[in-house]
Design an enzyme around this catalytic site. Structure first.
Site, short mmCIF file in Angstrom:
data_model
loop_
_atom_site.label_atom_id
_atom_site.label_comp_id
_atom_site.label_asym_id
_atom_site.label_seq_id
_atom_site.Cartn_x
_atom_site.Cartn_y
_atom_site.Cartn_z
N CYS A 29 1.14 -1.14 -0.23
CA CYS A 29 0.03 0.39 0.17
C CYS A 29 1.06 1.17 0.01
O CYS A 29 2.23 0.56 0.26
CB CYS A 29 -1.15 0.07 1.06
SG CYS A 29 0.15 -0.50 2.53
N HIS A 91 3.26 2.05 11.54
CA HIS A 91 2.54 1.90 12.41
C HIS A 91 2.20 2.70 13.31
O HIS A 91 1.34 2.63 13.82
CB HIS A 91 2.41 -0.05 13.33
CG HIS A 91 3.36 -0.48 12.12
ND1 HIS A 91 4.01 -1.21 11.81
CD2 HIS A 91 2.09 -1.62 11.18
CE1 HIS A 91 4.58 -2.48 11.41
NE2 HIS A 91 2.87 -2.68 10.85
N CYS A 113 2.17 6.01 8.68
CA CYS A 113 1.93 5.89 7.41
C CYS A 113 0.48 7.59 7.80
O CYS A 113 -0.41 7.59 8.91
CB CYS A 113 0.92 4.65 7.17
SG CYS A 113 -0.56 5.05 5.76
N HIS A 141 -0.47 -4.87 19.38
CA HIS A 141 -0.56 -4.81 18.11
C HIS A 141 0.15 -2.68 18.51
O HIS A 141 -0.57 -2.06 19.10
CB HIS A 141 -1.50 -4.33 16.90
CG HIS A 141 -1.29 -4.31 15.77
ND1 HIS A 141 -0.77 -2.80 15.45
CD2 HIS A 141 -1.31 -5.49 14.98
CE1 HIS A 141 -0.49 -3.21 13.90
NE2 HIS A 141 -0.73 -4.51 13.91
N GLU A 143 0.17 -0.64 16.34
CA GLU A 143 -0.57 0.71 16.06
C GLU A 143 -1.77 1.12 17.15
O GLU A 143 -1.85 2.53 17.26
CB GLU A 143 -1.35 0.05 14.71
CG GLU A 143 -2.33 1.50 14.64
CD GLU A 143 -3.24 1.31 12.89
OE1 GLU A 143 -2.62 0.59 12.28
OE2 GLU A 143 -4.63 1.35 13.05
N CYS A 211 -8.75 1.47 6.57
CA CYS A 211 -8.05 2.01 5.42
C CYS A 211 -8.16 1.61 3.57
O CYS A 211 -8.75 0.63 3.89
CB CYS A 211 -6.43 2.58 5.69
SG CYS A 211 -5.50 0.77 4.95
N SER A 240 -1.62 -8.15 10.99
CA SER A 240 -2.61 -7.91 10.80
C SER A 240 -3.58 -8.34 9.50
O SER A 240 -4.43 -8.89 9.43
CB SER A 240 -3.49 -7.08 12.35
OG SER A 240 -4.46 -6.99 11.92
N ASN A 241 -3.10 -7.53 8.69
CA ASN A 241 -4.22 -7.61 7.43
C ASN A 241 -4.17 -8.61 6.38
O ASN A 241 -5.15 -9.22 6.15
CB ASN A 241 -3.91 -6.15 6.87
CG ASN A 241 -2.68 -6.22 6.27
OD1 ASN A 241 -2.36 -6.81 4.92
ND2 ASN A 241 -0.96 -5.77 6.34
O1 0K2 Z 1 -1.74 -5.52 9.51
P1 0K2 Z 1 -0.45 -4.88 9.97
O2 0K2 Z 1 -2.03 -3.13 10.65
O3 0K2 Z 1 0.16 -5.80 11.24
O4 0K2 Z 1 1.03 -4.33 9.73
P2 0K2 Z 1 1.67 -4.69 8.43
O5 0K2 Z 1 2.08 -5.93 7.84
O6 0K2 Z 1 3.26 -4.40 8.53
O7 0K2 Z 1 0.93 -3.82 7.01
C1 0K2 Z 1 1.21 -2.04 6.79
C2 0K2 Z 1 0.13 -1.55 7.62
C3 0K2 Z 1 1.08 -0.95 8.72
C4 0K2 Z 1 -0.27 0.68 9.39
O8 0K2 Z 1 -1.49 0.53 8.87
FE1 SF4 Z 2 -1.08 0.66 4.66
FE2 SF4 Z 2 -3.47 1.61 5.32
FE3 SF4 Z 2 -1.69 0.80 6.47
FE4 SF4 Z 2 -1.57 2.89 5.46
S1 SF4 Z 2 -3.47 2.66 6.90
S2 SF4 Z 2 0.61 1.07 6.14
S3 SF4 Z 2 -1.92 3.01 3.81
S4 SF4 Z 2 -2.42 -0.34 5.53
#
Ligand code: 0K2
Ligand code: SF4
Length: 333
Positions: A29, A91, A113, A141, A143, A211, A240-241
């Protein structure tokens, strides 16, 4: 490599019915791209080592690649020598972490981000209006820790509908909710509905906290899962995502769904009797890892993948301002 199916191949009878679907969008992303480029450019500009607090993004291959170039990943700022340069991960961090960095005289580059920063601003605004804030997210987590740290006295974590009965607020008429950016859209709607049942005057965030990238990747995997015997999600276990994409695939009707860090983790038995296999990847996953999965499938008699487009993405974020300033000063912008 993604191709259309314009050139028919002659396959043995059982292979003739096989298909590989490739979710689009998938992978990086805008926030991840910005964060990874930030560390790369910081290494080029300042030279190694550059310290990074926590994994810059939750992908073990990305982290290993940056480590090989001289990045040093630390859990806490006390591991960073005074005066050194440290990058904050995508995060986000709490104000307390900024304070610690200042105290240790660290040069900081904030790769949070902008869409996470947006949620921090919402938290500060609701707290400023003295709302109790219910932050939907996963305990522990990074974030969630960063966002909660913006207003710890106003924010409480809600992991799902099961937590709702335990919520205690000062005034049921002054309750707002926010969320982690990388949650399951459908699960979050269920949690919000449960909260609203208890607190009908619940205030929504001004715009979606989950997001665009999270939403689009879930939409894309749903689209292909219905027709899939197997869905392979490329992503790390702490992403997580990425983990959500496996759950969404199963809920959408995939016969089976697994997360792998890379092709080496695919078990041959998963392919038993599988005609249609779909592939996607989380927001922190380099495309090269997806291509290796497609090559693995190709070696086992599966055809070239057919991309299934569910949404277009064109968002790009500018690099963190501290880095832009230094790049400009060095004549490298
Ligand atoms: O999905 P997660 O928040 O664990 O993080 P990442 O796998 O590092 O994906 C990027 C999202 C980072 C912030 O939203
Ligand atoms: Fe990517 Fe969304 Fe995380 Fe931003 S908030 S880093 S656009 S997954």
């Amino acid at each position: 490599m993604t191709t259309d199916l314009g050139t028919p191949r002659v396959l043995p009878s059982d292979e003739a019915e096989r298909a590989v679907l490739l979710a689009a969008p998938r992978g990086y992303c805008a926030g991840v791209d910005r964060a990874v480029v930030t560390v790369e450019k910081a290494l080029d500009l300042y030279g190694a080592p550059v310290y990074v607090r926590k994994q810059i993004v939750h992908n073990k291959h990305v982290v290993a690649g940056l480590e090989a170039r001289g990045a040093i990943f630390v859990e806490e700022l006390e591991e960073v020598p005074p005066g050194a340069t440290v990058v904050f991960s995508a995060h986000g961090v709490s104000p307390e972490v900024h304070r610690q960095a200042e105290e240790r005289d660290l040069k900081t580059i904030d790769a949070t981000c902008p869409l996470v920063t947006k949620v921090h601003h919402e938290a500060k605004r609701f707290a400023g209006d003295d709302y109790d804030i219910l932050l939907i997210g996963h305990a522990g987590h990074e974030e969630v820790e960063g966002t909660a740290g913006e207003a710890p006295e106003h924010i409480q974590l809600v992991e799902g509908p099961a937590d709702v009965a335990r919520i205690v607020v000062r005034d049921p008429a002054k309750v707002a909710w926010l969320s982690q950016t990388t949650l399951s859209v459908d699960e979050t709607l269920e949690t919000v509905a449960a909260i609203r049942e208890r607190f009908p005057l619940l205030l929504d965030p001004p715009s979606d906290d989950i997001c665009y990238a999270t939403q689009n990747r879930q939409l894309a995997v749903k689209e292909i899962s219905r027709d899939s015997d197997l869905v392979i999600v490329v992503g790390s276990g702490n992403s997580s995502n990425s983990v959500r994409l496996v759950e969404v695939a199963l809920e959408a009707g995939a016969g089976s769904a697994y997360r792998v860090d890379d092709a080496s983790e695919i078990e041959e038995a998963w392919l038993d009797g599988v005609r249609t296999v779909s592939v996607t990847s989380g927001a922190s996953v380099p495309e090269s890892l997806v291509q290796e999965v497609l090559a693995f499938l190709g070696e086992r008699g599966y055809p070239d993948a057919r991309a299934v487009h569910s949404a277009e993405e064109s968002l790009i974020f500018a690099l963190p301002k501290e880095l832009r300033r230094d790049l400009k000063a060095a004549g490298r912008s």
